[in-house]
Design a protein around this motif. Structure first.
Motif, PDB file in Angstrom:
ATOM      1  N   UNK A 112      64.758 -16.077  54.444  1.00  0.00           N
ATOM      2  CA  UNK A 112      64.725 -16.191  55.900  1.00  0.00           C
ATOM      3  C   UNK A 112      65.627 -17.311  56.404  1.00  0.00           C
ATOM      4  N   UNK A 113      65.773 -18.373  55.627  1.00  0.00           N
ATOM      5  CA  UNK A 113      66.667 -19.461  56.040  1.00  0.00           C
ATOM      6  C   UNK A 113      68.106 -18.963  56.106  1.00  0.00           C
ATOM      7  N   UNK A 114      68.500 -18.127  55.167  1.00  0.00           N
ATOM      8  CA  UNK A 114      69.856 -17.580  55.175  1.00  0.00           C
ATOM      9  C   UNK A 114      70.049 -16.638  56.362  1.00  0.00           C
ATOM     10  N   UNK A 115      69.046 -15.803  56.630  1.00  0.00           N
ATOM     11  CA  UNK A 115      69.115 -14.903  57.789  1.00  0.00           C
ATOM     12  C   UNK A 115      69.247 -15.721  59.076  1.00  0.00           C
ATOM     13  N   UNK A 116      68.439 -16.789  59.179  1.00  0.00           N
ATOM     14  CA  UNK A 116      68.488 -17.645  60.367  1.00  0.00           C
ATOM     15  C   UNK A 116      69.845 -18.331  60.504  1.00  0.00           C
ATOM     16  N   UNK A 117      70.432 -18.748  59.378  1.00  0.00           N
ATOM     17  CA  UNK A 117      71.756 -19.384  59.424  1.00  0.00           C
ATOM     18  C   UNK A 117      72.804 -18.409  59.943  1.00  0.00           C
ATOM     19  N   UNK A 118      72.791 -17.191  59.423  1.00  0.00           N
ATOM     20  CA  UNK A 118      73.753 -16.174  59.858  1.00  0.00           C
ATOM     21  C   UNK A 118      73.551 -15.827  61.331  1.00  0.00           C
ATOM     22  N   UNK A 119      72.281 -15.720  61.728  1.00  0.00           N
ATOM     23  CA  UNK A 119      71.961 -15.446  63.131  1.00  0.00           C
ATOM     24  C   UNK A 119      72.543 -16.536  64.025  1.00  0.00           C
ATOM     25  N   UNK A 120      72.282 -17.791  63.666  1.00  0.00           N
ATOM     26  CA  UNK A 120      72.723 -18.908  64.501  1.00  0.00           C
ATOM     27  C   UNK A 120      74.228 -19.012  64.620  1.00  0.00           C
ATOM     28  N   UNK A 121      74.937 -18.835  63.494  1.00  0.00           N
ATOM     29  CA  UNK A 121      76.400 -18.940  63.516  1.00  0.00           C
ATOM     30  C   UNK A 121      77.001 -17.891  64.439  1.00  0.00           C
ATOM     31  N   UNK A 122      76.565 -16.644  64.278  1.00  0.00           N
ATOM     32  CA  UNK A 122      77.149 -15.555  65.069  1.00  0.00           C
ATOM     33  C   UNK A 122      76.705 -15.628  66.522  1.00  0.00           C
ATOM     34  N   UNK A 123      75.432 -15.921  66.756  1.00  0.00           N
ATOM     35  CA  UNK A 123      74.929 -15.971  68.127  1.00  0.00           C
ATOM     36  C   UNK A 123      75.676 -17.014  68.948  1.00  0.00           C
ATOM     37  N   UNK A 124      75.900 -18.188  68.361  1.00  0.00           N
ATOM     38  CA  UNK A 124      76.589 -19.249  69.092  1.00  0.00           C
ATOM     39  C   UNK A 124      78.091 -19.004  69.196  1.00  0.00           C
ATOM     40  N   UNK A 125      78.691 -18.548  68.105  1.00  0.00           N
ATOM     41  CA  UNK A 125      80.150 -18.387  68.091  1.00  0.00           C
ATOM     42  C   UNK A 125      80.604 -17.199  68.918  1.00  0.00           C
ATOM     43  N   UNK A 126      79.774 -16.155  68.996  1.00  0.00           N
ATOM     44  CA  UNK A 126      80.184 -14.936  69.690  1.00  0.00           C
ATOM     45  C   UNK A 126      79.646 -14.863  71.117  1.00  0.00           C
ATOM     46  N   UNK A 127      78.979 -15.920  71.569  1.00  0.00           N
ATOM     47  CA  UNK A 127      78.423 -15.882  72.918  1.00  0.00           C
ATOM     48  C   UNK A 127      79.531 -15.764  73.955  1.00  0.00           C
ATOM     49  N   UNK A 128      79.363 -14.827  74.893  1.00  0.00           N
ATOM     50  CA  UNK A 128      80.378 -14.621  75.914  1.00  0.00           C
ATOM     51  C   UNK A 128      81.610 -13.923  75.399  1.00  0.00           C
ATOM     52  N   UNK A 129      81.509 -13.294  74.231  1.00  0.00           N
ATOM     53  CA  UNK A 129      82.633 -12.566  73.640  1.00  0.00           C
ATOM     54  C   UNK A 129      82.989 -11.365  74.511  1.00  0.00           C
TER      55      UNK A 129
END
Length: 205
Positions: A112-129
């Motif tokens: 779950x920590x890995x899933x959360x890391x991937x979620x956070x990276x993409x959610x923040x980096x792709x916001x407003x894409x």
């Protein structure tokens, strides 16, 4: 759910994201974590982003029809310009995105920590894409949030699945510039069709 609207949302988002950062982000994450773990985290991030985009588009759809259609036409036109102008420098932009995500990602987490890391990276980096703005435009144009969400999210899941499963191979064989041009043409067509709606021309879709 309207299959025609699902398809009309799926195809342009797919073409927008194949040459975009989504593919690169998932590829990088899949090299740091297990591919399935990366895909689940990325997919959850895109589910939330797509839902927010559809909600925003749904709010726009409550406004008078012509202003909403005009906003959607502008969003589609922006997508066309970005993709067509970016086709010539697609590979360079891809390399820049690759380095950006490599800086952001830290491997080693599991479950779950890995899933959360991937979620956070993409959610923040792709916001407003661009694809998020585009999805909002689709939701406003079709006034069918469930179908637009299904089409857009499925497209994002498909792109991220390709990247997680065979990203490195596809990058060597995929003509990113060609995909950008096709995506730009699709966006331009949608912009023209929506502009015709604003002008009062009856369209079948």
């Amino acid at each position: 759910m309207d299959p025609a609207v699902v398809l009309a949302s799926f195809l342009p988002v797919l073409l927008l994201e194949l040459p975009d950062k989504t593919f690169v982000a998932t590829l990088v994450l899949a090299t740091r974590f297990r591919p399935l773990t990366a895909w689940v985290g990325v997919g959850l991030a895109f589910a939330v982003q797509s839902a927010i985009a559809v909600l925003a588009g749904g709010l726009l759809a409550q406004l008078p029809d012509r202003p909403v259609a005009a906003v959607a036409a502008v969003l589609f036109a922006i997508g066309a310009v970005v993709l067509l102008r970016g086709a010539a420098r697609a590979r360079a932009a891809e390399e820049e995105a690759l380095h950006e995500y490599e800086r952001r990602v830290r491997g080693g987490a599991r479950g779950l920590r890995a899933v959360a890391s991937c979620f956070g990276v993409v959610f923040l980096a792709e916001w407003g894409d661009l694809s998020q703005l585009f999805t909002a435009g689709l939701a406003a144009r079709y006034d069918d949030p469930l179908s637009v969400f299904a089409g857009a999210w499925t497209a994002l899941l498909a792109v991220s699945a390709l990247a997680a499963a065979a990203g490195a191979t596809l990058l060597r064989r995929l003509s990113v510039a060609a995909v950008s041009r096709v995506g730009g043409v699709v966006c331009a067509v949608l912009a023209v069709l929506t502009a015709l709606e604003v002008a009062g021309v009856d369209l079948p879709v």
